[in-house]
Design an enzyme around this catalytic site. Structure first.
Site, PDB file in Angstrom:
ATOM      1  N   SER A  17       0.909  -1.138  -0.101  1.00 52.02           N
ATOM      2  CA  SER A  17       0.112  -0.086   0.083  1.00 52.02           C
ATOM      3  C   SER A  17       0.888   1.326   0.132  1.00 52.02           C
ATOM      4  O   SER A  17       1.561   1.396  -0.787  1.00 52.02           O
ATOM      5  CB  SER A  17      -0.959  -0.229   1.436  1.00 52.02           C
ATOM      6  OG  SER A  17      -1.633   0.969   1.477  1.00 52.02           O
ATOM      7  N   HIS A  44      -2.992  -1.019  -3.047  1.00 50.11           N
ATOM      8  CA  HIS A  44      -4.167  -0.089  -2.849  1.00 50.11           C
ATOM      9  C   HIS A  44      -3.873   0.924  -3.796  1.00 50.11           C
ATOM     10  O   HIS A  44      -2.726   1.592  -3.925  1.00 50.11           O
ATOM     11  CB  HIS A  44      -4.194   0.152  -1.371  1.00 50.11           C
ATOM     12  CG  HIS A  44      -4.406  -0.914  -0.357  1.00 50.11           C
ATOM     13  ND1 HIS A  44      -4.069  -0.835   0.732  1.00 50.11           N
ATOM     14  CD2 HIS A  44      -4.882  -2.087  -0.809  1.00 50.11           C
ATOM     15  CE1 HIS A  44      -4.566  -1.909   1.456  1.00 50.11           C
ATOM     16  NE2 HIS A  44      -5.064  -2.862   0.337  1.00 50.11           N
ATOM     17  N   ASP A 137      -4.298  -4.737   5.997  1.00 54.20           N
ATOM     18  CA  ASP A 137      -4.762  -5.553   4.708  1.00 54.20           C
ATOM     19  C   ASP A 137      -3.596  -6.468   4.376  1.00 54.20           C
ATOM     20  O   ASP A 137      -2.396  -5.749   4.212  1.00 54.20           O
ATOM     21  CB  ASP A 137      -5.368  -4.745   3.537  1.00 54.20           C
ATOM     22  CG  ASP A 137      -5.836  -5.785   2.636  1.00 54.20           C
ATOM     23  OD1 ASP A 137      -6.613  -6.609   2.958  1.00 54.20           O
ATOM     24  OD2 ASP A 137      -6.077  -5.087   1.460  1.00 54.20           O
TER      25      ASP A 137
END
Lengths: 191, 280
Positions: A17, A44, A137
């Site tokens: 991310s 992401h 995540d």
């Protein structure tokens, strides 16, 4: 370990991310142009900035970078980037399934979904790599890769822009390797 | 009692309820059901028993199995293409027939109507919108959405309009916004137009007699197996006028022989009426 030539992987799966764009571009710009495994990446991204990511990676990458369509086969030597606003699942027949179902860990694509499905489909025949990032995540998915005997690499938090993502994984299991971006590149090139 | 498999569960469900998910893509339907099992704490036998006994529970199950993600002006490119290349060609027609197949909560129904209005074609709009899920059809009909969650799409609207029609009406022309109660609602001149119906694309015959100029079916086919995808796309083909267009999601495509029946331009698939001449 690098002498273990009997190990064949079906895919290298990477997630990241915040801060991971520069890490992924570094890896892809230094990877052997004849790298033989598929590389599946779930990053992401900001939902409404649709362009830029794939184009940016294409400029740097030694391998073709594809935003796959639903049911596309994954092939060696190609990079598959989760399209904006879709979850990307890896199926047992080495195809990609896309889905617009609920955001997961505040994310779509969710790295956990990609890792979980890849771990179920490929078990010990995959390498899971989690990179720098600002939320959790991917940690549960990486643990699943670990539980199913996949090879796990966590980016060394000391080299991360944001450590939340690698640390969340480190809390759940002990990876096979903790590596810098350069270390990850060298590892992949040794496969 | 022995636990039934996913497949057996779906087969029983299709026999005992109006819903047939048997030809949905195995992996994705299994993941959906797995999620329901985790969240409800019920196993497949228990889910089936409840579904057979309780019609409301079935509707809830359908709501949980189906994916209802949608947004206003999703993928700006495709709306730009519609506004610039597709809709102007329909201007001379008396009616413009549009079908939103799998309309979910209706945001794209209103996106489409807004563009037609900006082209002064709203009075020609003959729009039907269908979904398998009772609940979302009701929301679509009301055209009422949580404001905070949807506020970002006002930017999308403004961005899109700055590209295709800088002097377009402001967003508030189309939606009443009530920030205090966190609501935005499409105005009546929009909500009055579409005919919303509960319809299962898979199990039921098409409930319309007319043909269509535009069919939207966005991120629906990805949940079906390849055979079912082909079957549904054939129905779309038959329901389109020559040169009518089918609009899909940004990363789904057509598979199998039906692919040759359309000319693809991004997410827009134009019915290729000459296919039978070359298709041999």
């Amino acid at each position: 370990m690098q002498q273990n030539t009997a190990v064949k992987y079906k895919a290298i799966v990477m997630g990241g991310s915040a801060g991971s764009f520069s890490v992924v571009s570094k890896i892809l710009s230094n990877i052997n142009p004849d790298f033989k495994y598929p590389i599946v990446i779930c990053m992401h991204r900001l939902k409404h900035i649709r362009s830029g990511l794939v184009e940016g990676l294409r400029l740097k990458s030694n391998l073709p970078v594809i935003e796959p369509f639903d049911k596309e086969n994954i092939e060696g030597g190609k990079v598959y980037l989760a399209p904006s606003n879709y979850h990307m699942f890896i199926e047992i027949d080495a195809t990609i399934s896309l889905s617009t179902e609920e955001v997961y860990n505040h994310s779509r694509p969710s790295i956990d979904h990609t890792f979980m499905s890849a771990a179920t489909s490929f078990r010990e025949k995959m390498v899971g790599i989690i990179l720098t990032g600002a939320n959790k995540d991917g940690a549960m998915g990486m643990r699943e890769v670990h539980v199913r005997n996949g090879y796990t690499i966590i980016q060394d938090p000391a080299t991360c822009d944001v450590q939340t993502m690698p640390n969340a994984s480190l809390q759940l299991f002990k990876p096979n390797k903790l590596l810098s971006p350069q270390g990850i590149t060298d590892f992949l090139n040794s496969l | 009692m022995i636990n039934i498999t996913h497949k057996e569960f779906l087969q029983e469900l299709s026999k005992q309820t109006p819903y047939d998910f048997c030809d949905y893509s195995d992996n994705s339907i299994q993941r959906r059901i797995h999620r329901i099992i985790q969240e409800s704490g019920l196993n497949l036998n228990e889910l089936l028993a409840k579904a057979t006994a309780d019609a409301d529970f079935v509707e809830r199950l359908v709501n949980d199995i189906t994916v209802n993600t949608t947004e206003l002006f999703r993928n700006q490119d495709v709306w730009e293409y519609l506004y610039t290349n597709v809709m102007p060609k329909l201007k001379s027609k008396k009616n413009i027939n549009v079908w939103h197949a799998g309309c979910s909560t209706g945001q794209e129904v209103y996106s489409n109507l807004i563009l037609l209005n900006e082209l002064d074609m709203l009075d020609k709009a003959n729009v039907v919108a269908s979904d398998i899920n009772n609940w979302v059809v009701k929301t679509a009909k009301d055209g009422e959405y949580p404001f905070r969650f949807n506020a970002q799409y006002i930017d999308t609207y403004n961005q899109l309009m700055s590209k295709i029609k800088p002097n377009a009406n402001p967003f508030e022309y189309y939606f009443d916004i009530d920030k205090e109660s966190d609501k935005m609602k499409a105005k009546n001149f929009l909500t009055d137009i579409p005919k919303f119906v509960k319809h299962d694309l898979v199990a039921e015959e098409m409930p319309f007699y007319q043909k269509f100029d535009i069919i939207f079916c966005r991120n629906v086919l990805i949940y079906f197996n390849p055979e079912l995808q082909v079957k549904i796309v054939r129905k779309f083909f038959d329901k389109l006028y020559d040169n009518g267009v089918l609009i899909l999601g940004s990363h789904e495509g057509l598979h199998g022989f039906v692919k040759t029946h359309f000319v693809k331009n991004g997410m827009v698939y134009t019915k290729n009426k000459t296919f039978h001449l070359t298709y041999k």
